[in-house]
Design a protein around this motif. Structure first.
Motif, PDB file in Angstrom:
ATOM      1  N   ALA A   1       4.105  -1.395   3.866  1.00 59.06           N
ATOM      2  CA  ALA A   1       3.336   0.179   3.693  1.00 59.06           C
ATOM      3  C   ALA A   1       4.390   1.093   3.371  1.00 59.06           C
ATOM      4  CB  ALA A   1       2.603   0.485   5.027  1.00 59.06           C
TER       5      ALA A   1
ATOM      6  N   ILE B   1      -1.938   2.796   8.170  1.00 63.36           N
ATOM      7  CA  ILE B   1      -2.022   1.984   6.913  1.00 63.36           C
ATOM      8  C   ILE B   1      -1.546   0.404   6.797  1.00 63.36           C
ATOM      9  CG2 ILE B   1      -2.408   4.062   5.665  1.00 63.36           C
ATOM     10  CD1 ILE B   1      -0.018   3.763   4.153  1.00 63.36           C
ATOM     11  N   ARG B   2      -0.321   0.352   7.710  1.00 67.15           N
ATOM     12  CA  ARG B   2       0.026  -0.982   7.676  1.00 67.15           C
ATOM     13  C   ARG B   2      -0.770  -1.821   8.339  1.00 67.15           C
ATOM     14  NH1 ARG B   2       5.532  -2.140  11.016  1.00 67.15           N
ATOM     15  NH2 ARG B   2       4.414  -1.315  12.597  1.00 67.15           N
TER      16      ARG B   2
ATOM     17  N   ILE C   1       1.960   5.862   8.501  1.00 67.34           N
ATOM     18  CA  ILE C   1       2.199   4.765   8.121  1.00 67.34           C
ATOM     19  C   ILE C   1       1.917   3.609   8.907  1.00 67.34           C
ATOM     20  CG2 ILE C   1       4.264   5.024   8.997  1.00 67.34           C
ATOM     21  CD1 ILE C   1       5.352   3.993   6.042  1.00 67.34           C
TER      22      ILE C   1
ATOM     23  N   VAL D   1      -2.026  -6.319   4.120  1.00 71.78           N
ATOM     24  CA  VAL D   1      -0.690  -5.376   3.692  1.00 71.78           C
ATOM     25  C   VAL D   1       0.497  -6.122   4.358  1.00 71.78           C
ATOM     26  CG1 VAL D   1       0.424  -3.170   4.325  1.00 71.78           C
ATOM     27  CG2 VAL D   1      -1.674  -3.067   3.422  1.00 71.78           C
TER      28      VAL D   1
ATOM     29  N   VAL E   1       0.827  -1.397  -0.026  1.00 69.29           N
ATOM     30  CA  VAL E   1      -0.012  -0.037   0.049  1.00 69.29           C
ATOM     31  C   VAL E   1       0.771   1.310  -0.190  1.00 69.29           C
ATOM     32  CG1 VAL E   1      -0.149   0.053   2.488  1.00 69.29           C
ATOM     33  CG2 VAL E   1      -1.984   1.092   1.246  1.00 69.29           C
ATOM     34  N   THR E   2       0.491   2.089  -0.620  1.00 67.59           N
ATOM     35  CA  THR E   2       1.267   3.574  -0.813  1.00 67.59           C
ATOM     36  C   THR E   2       0.499   4.694  -0.390  1.00 67.59           C
ATOM     37  OG1 THR E   2       0.980   4.153  -3.086  1.00 67.59           O
ATOM     38  CG2 THR E   2       2.851   2.812  -2.627  1.00 67.59           C
TER      39      THR E   2
END
Ligand code: 5GP
Ligand code: MN
Ligand code: MN
Length: 322
Positions: free
Chosen positions: A259, A250-251, A247, A256, A224-225
């Protein structure tokens, strides 16, 4: 060995008086907490200690005891007998303070990055330590300096922030024993945790919300970015340091493994943060772009626009994830 290097470092510290302490740019809890803990300890044995600023200090850490004494280097501070560099994997990470390495009589490098380049006269480098704060704790104990609440609050911050609140695989029973001792001497961990983790500004909140609209997934959602541009900062009234923490958010996404957050420092200067969950060594990925870090947390910079940088870094991550 690390132990031997530490013994030699203690001899040097006892021998000299003017001690300077610095750390890496893009400051975090571990480097600020480590610098402040060792500075407060050395002042207890009457050393003349200067803690140097390598970069803008995030407001979030200004509650730490000693943080207001962090200052820009100037010649009036006197000769540099010993330059203690903490949590800093290589000389370039010192920013402007890199130049001081050659002014110092002795450089003591205290760190836990596996990618450390051993740039000191003495190198206390232990990648098995979950935080540089653990090494600072050991050094203070070995010197026979008593811990107090101010030193302890800095050590607690260093270790908590670098271990994801004592959750990463870098954590050992030793980590918990250190923390237990800090709690025993009265460190107010509840207030520290509120300051560190329950203190998000409205501007930062707005930045988080905006930046989430840039989420992109690759390789079956295993990568994921997320992008943070200068335009977004302006819009949210936020600073780039407010990107801290997005970060790890989103990790958390189930699928995922890696990240990646891209921060637009300047048009053609993109700072990249990488985190992994289980399998991928992101330090290796960062190193291929002249960066560094740890297996599960690393970073680098790419000198191109943010879209190009994203293509480049994703290309590299894909090679590893596949
Ligand atoms: P962050 O993503 O929070 O900026 O950094 C994560 C980890 O990677 C930290 O341990 C930090 O020291 C390291 N790191 C980040 N950026 C760089 C870089 O440009 N060069 C090196 N050598 N390490 C970095
Ligand atoms: Mn650090
Ligand atoms: Mn660290």
């Amino acid at each position: 060995s690390t132990n031997h290097q530490m013994d030699e470092a203690i001899k040097l510290i006892l021998q000299y008086n003017n001690i300077f302490i610095a750390s890496h740019i893009n400051p975090d809890g571990d480097n600020i907490g480590s610098m402040l803990a060792i500075s407060l300890a050395l002042r207890k044995i009457n050393k003349n200690v200067s803690v140097l600023k390598s970069d803008v200090l995030p407001e979030d850490f200004m509650f730490l005891p000693g943080s207001h004494d962090i200052q820009e280097y100037k010649e009036e501070l006197g000769p540099i007998d010993i330059f203690i560099v903490v949590d800093c994997s290589d000389e370039d990470r010192l920013g402007n303070n890199k130049a001081l390495l050659s002014n110092a009589k002795k450089v003591i490098n205290i760190d836990h990055h596996i990618s450390n380049t051993m740039f000191g006269d003495l190198n206390i480098v232990d990648p098995k330590s979950a935080a540089t704060g653990e090494l600072i704790y050991k050094l203070i104990k070995k010197m026979g300096i008593s811990l107090d609440i101010d030193i302890g609050s800095n050590l607690y911050t260093a270790i908590s922030t670098d271990t994801g609140k004592f959750s990463y695989e870098s954590v050992t029973s030793r980590t918990h024993r250190i923390i237990a001792e800090l709690i025993d001497i009265g460190v107010d961990f509840n207030t520290i945790n509120l300051n560190l983790y329950e203190n998000m500004s409205i501007e930062k909140t707005k930045l988080f919300i905006q930046s989430l609209s840039t989420l992109k997934f690759y390789e079956g959602n295993s990568i994921v970015t997320l992008k943070i541009t200068k335009e977004m900062l302006k819009h949210a009234g936020a600073k780039m340091e407010d990107a801290e923490g997005i970060i790890s958010f989103i990790r958390k996404i189930e699928s995922v493994e890696v990240a990646c957050v891209l921060k637009e420092i300047e048009m053609n200067n993109i700072k990249i943060s990488l985190r992994s969950k289980r399998d991928v060594d992101v330090a290796l990925i960062a190193q291929s772009f002249d960066g560094g870090g740890h297996i599960r947390a690393a970073g680098c910079s790419i000198n191109s626009n943010i879209e190009e940088a994203e293509k480049e870094i994703v290309g590299k991550i894909r090679e590893v994830v596949r």
